[in-house]
Motif scaffolding. Structure first.
Motif, PDB file in Angstrom:
ATOM      1  N   PHE A   1       0.830  -1.206   0.000  1.00  8.88           N
ATOM      2  CA  PHE A   1       0.000   0.000   0.000  1.00  8.88           C
ATOM      3  C   PHE A   1       0.862   1.252   0.000  1.00  8.88           C
ATOM      4  CE2 PHE A   1      -2.740   3.268   1.888  1.00  8.88           C
ATOM      5  CZ  PHE A   1      -3.876   3.131   1.107  1.00  8.88           C
TER       6      PHE A   1
ATOM      7  N   LEU B   1       1.741   2.900  -3.338  1.00 18.07           N
ATOM      8  CA  LEU B   1       0.809   3.757  -4.064  1.00 18.07           C
ATOM      9  C   LEU B   1       1.275   5.212  -3.936  1.00 18.07           C
ATOM     10  CD1 LEU B   1      -2.611   2.194  -2.980  1.00 18.07           C
ATOM     11  CD2 LEU B   1      -1.640   2.170  -5.280  1.00 18.07           C
TER      12      LEU B   1
ATOM     13  N   GLN C   1      -6.691   3.777 -10.103  1.00 17.57           N
ATOM     14  CA  GLN C   1      -5.462   3.234  -9.530  1.00 17.57           C
ATOM     15  C   GLN C   1      -5.769   2.393  -8.287  1.00 17.57           C
ATOM     16  OE1 GLN C   1      -2.614   6.357  -8.920  1.00 17.57           O
ATOM     17  NE2 GLN C   1      -0.896   5.000  -9.313  1.00 17.57           N
TER      18      GLN C   1
ATOM     19  N   TYR D   1      -5.348  -1.620  -7.866  1.00 17.51           N
ATOM     20  CA  TYR D   1      -4.571  -2.172  -6.744  1.00 17.51           C
ATOM     21  C   TYR D   1      -5.327  -3.318  -6.079  1.00 17.51           C
ATOM     22  CZ  TYR D   1      -2.487  -2.463  -2.084  1.00 17.51           C
ATOM     23  OH  TYR D   1      -1.919  -2.913  -0.925  1.00 17.51           O
TER      24      TYR D   1
ATOM     25  N   ARG E   1      -4.065  -7.170  -6.490  1.00 17.68           N
ATOM     26  CA  ARG E   1      -3.493  -7.735  -5.262  1.00 17.68           C
ATOM     27  C   ARG E   1      -4.392  -8.776  -4.615  1.00 17.68           C
ATOM     28  NH1 ARG E   1       0.841  -7.648  -2.768  1.00 17.68           N
ATOM     29  NH2 ARG E   1       1.054  -7.766  -0.491  1.00 17.68           N
TER      30      ARG E   1
END
Length: 494
Positions: A13, A16, A200, A204, A208
């Protein structure tokens, strides 16, 4: 097994862009001490429970020392609170340390109560011992019940005073989850019309946690459909253990379908479908009966946020409607059948389940006790011996006639399957817990801890880690609430 210093951090995380969070360290907590820790949660990150005894343990999980490889940050999100748009929120008292390799895709470690962040909105950024013990115990209790949830590694306390309704003492609860991303994380970017960040974040989550969505014709619609199914299943699981979250705001809804943010929660004692566990919920928006509907409402808030990625309004609606209601009903019915000892789905079961909850409502019977005691009754009984055979269940109601009438229906339904008693009863005990975290049990642990005795928290944790076992040494925790518990109430400050 890794030690505290060798936990293998890989902070996905944190990779990002900076727009998604603010990097900052926790605020030190003076003279921290360990209140309780969960060996089961430690096993998720392969941490040796022997580490609990080290003096560094309390320092680290108070936020006073940083773990090597951690990158502390607070995430930004927005959300609807009690149905109203609340604007920007964010981790106002939580610091994400990073992600440690473990079972699945890894586990993020988050300190809740570790001080102010840019998202604290004039609050102190602290948690108190009372609320931290509640979250710690319920996180681990829900996991033992098999219900998707964030986990709790430990509670660290301090004598630092914190003002709530009264002066209390500070604490930090360490939470674990594959991700703490919420519905409100997406609402934040949609409200600002920042489609790039919205995409985005969705990418993610897909890449993930839900890579199978990438193969769909519309990966974002597939993600929304996945969240709808998982949320529906979670709502059904809450309903069938009598759990009430208490504050189902969109910023408290996990994108992974986990039970997230334990505050004014409650497990049902005397059954009342309209029960409101949160004293702050003046209009009953988050009552027991409302939870499935609110889960549905929250999904539309998420769907609206994702609409620029999903496409047409009809595509958003289809992703939700083609998945939510059917999943909820199928999961709910399957779980209630199991609780009733029914192995097969037969015509008329929906009516019988409705009658069952109607009897619970009319008799105001203890929800957990009812199903647990039912698990021991035989499918057939000699009428002369019926009163004695059914006595454990009959003794907890006033209107025995109404209960007897329902038991006749239940036994008739069991007869349609002819399942052996021993097999059925064992299966029922495996899904009907004897022990849940009733508010009075949590309160007893809190009061002892506030007096400096942390052993009751550890005792309750040990009991709730095996909720389906008889555990005669913990029989007192299977009892209905004592008289003093009638004055207990929990609110958003909990």
């Amino acid at each position: 097994m890794p030690t505290l210093e060798t936990l293998p951090f890989d902070n996905a995380f944190a990779r990002l862009p900076d727009a998604f969070y603010t990097r900052l360290p926790p605020t030190p907590l003076p003279d921290p001490y360990l209140v309780a820790a969960s060996p089961a949660a430690a096993a998720l990150i392969q941490l040796d429970p022997a580490e609990f005894t080290r003096p560094e343990f309390a320092q680290i999980f108070a936020g006073n020392q940083l773990l090597p490889g951690s990158e502390p940050l607070a995430a930004v999100y927005s959300g609807h609170q009690f149905g109203m748009w609340a604007g920007q929120l964010g981790d106002g008292r939580a610091h994400l340390l990073g992600e440690v390799a473990g079972a699945g895709s890894g586990w993020e470690i988050q300190l809740k109560g570790a001080g102010q962040t840019p998202y604290s909105r004039f609050a102190d950024g602290r948690a108190v011992l009372r609320s931290s013990i509640r979250e710690f115990l319920c996180s681990e209790a829900m996991a033992a019940l098999g219900i998707p949830t964030t986990r709790a590694l430990c509670v660290v306390g301090s004598n630092k005073p914190v003002r709530r309704e009264t002066i209390e003492t500070a604490a930090v609860v360490t939470r674990l989850a594959p991700s703490f991303i919420r519905f409100g994380s997406f609402e934040h970017w949609a409200a600002r019309k920042h489609t790039d960040e919205l995409r985005q974040l969705a990418d993610y989550v897909i890449d993930r946690f839900r890579p199978e969505c990438r193969d769909a014709a519309n990966p974002y619609a597939a993600l929304l459909a996945d969240v709808a199914r998982r949320t529906a299943s979670l709502m059904a699981q809450w309903q069938t253990v009598g759990f009430m979250h208490g504050v189902m705001n969109t910023d408290n809804m996990s994108i992974l379908g986990l039970t997230l943010d334990y505050g004014p929660f409650g497990f049902m004692d005397t059954f009342d479908a309209g029960h409101i566990c949160n004293h702050s919920d003046d209009h009953g928006r988050y009552s027991y009966r409302a939870q499935p509907q609110i889960g549905h409402w929250n999904l539309y808030a998420l769907g609206h946020a994702l609409s620029s990625l999903v496409g047409e309004r009809a595509d958003v609606q289809a992703a939700i409607e083609d998945n939510y209601t059917a999943t909820f009903e199928a999961t709910f019915m399957a779980r209630v059948r199991a609780k009733l000892g029914l192995a097969d789905a037969l015509p008329g079961d929906e009516d019988f389940v409705g009658e069952t909850f109607g009897v619970l409502q009319r008799l105001r019977i203890d929800f957990t006790q009812f199903f647990r005691l039912l698990s021991s009754l035989p499918a057939e009984v000699n009428e002369a011996e019926r009163a004695a055979t059914d006595a454990p269940l009959r003794d907890i109601v006033i209107d025995r006639f109404a209960l007897d009438a329902w038991i006749d229906l239940w036994r008739a339904r069991l007869k349609a399957e002819g399942r052996p008693d021993a097999e059925r009863q064992a299966a029922m005990r495996a899904v009907n817990p004897k022990y849940v975290l009733r508010n009075w049990i949590a309160e007893s642990a809190i009061r002892a801890a506030q007096a400096g005795d942390f052993s009751e928290t550890t005792t309750v944790l040990a009991c709730l880690s095996k909720p389906f076992d008889e555990q005669p040494e913990f029989e007192r925790f299977a009892a209905p609430p004592p008289d003093w518990a009638g004055s207990l109430s929990v609110s958003c400050s909990s």
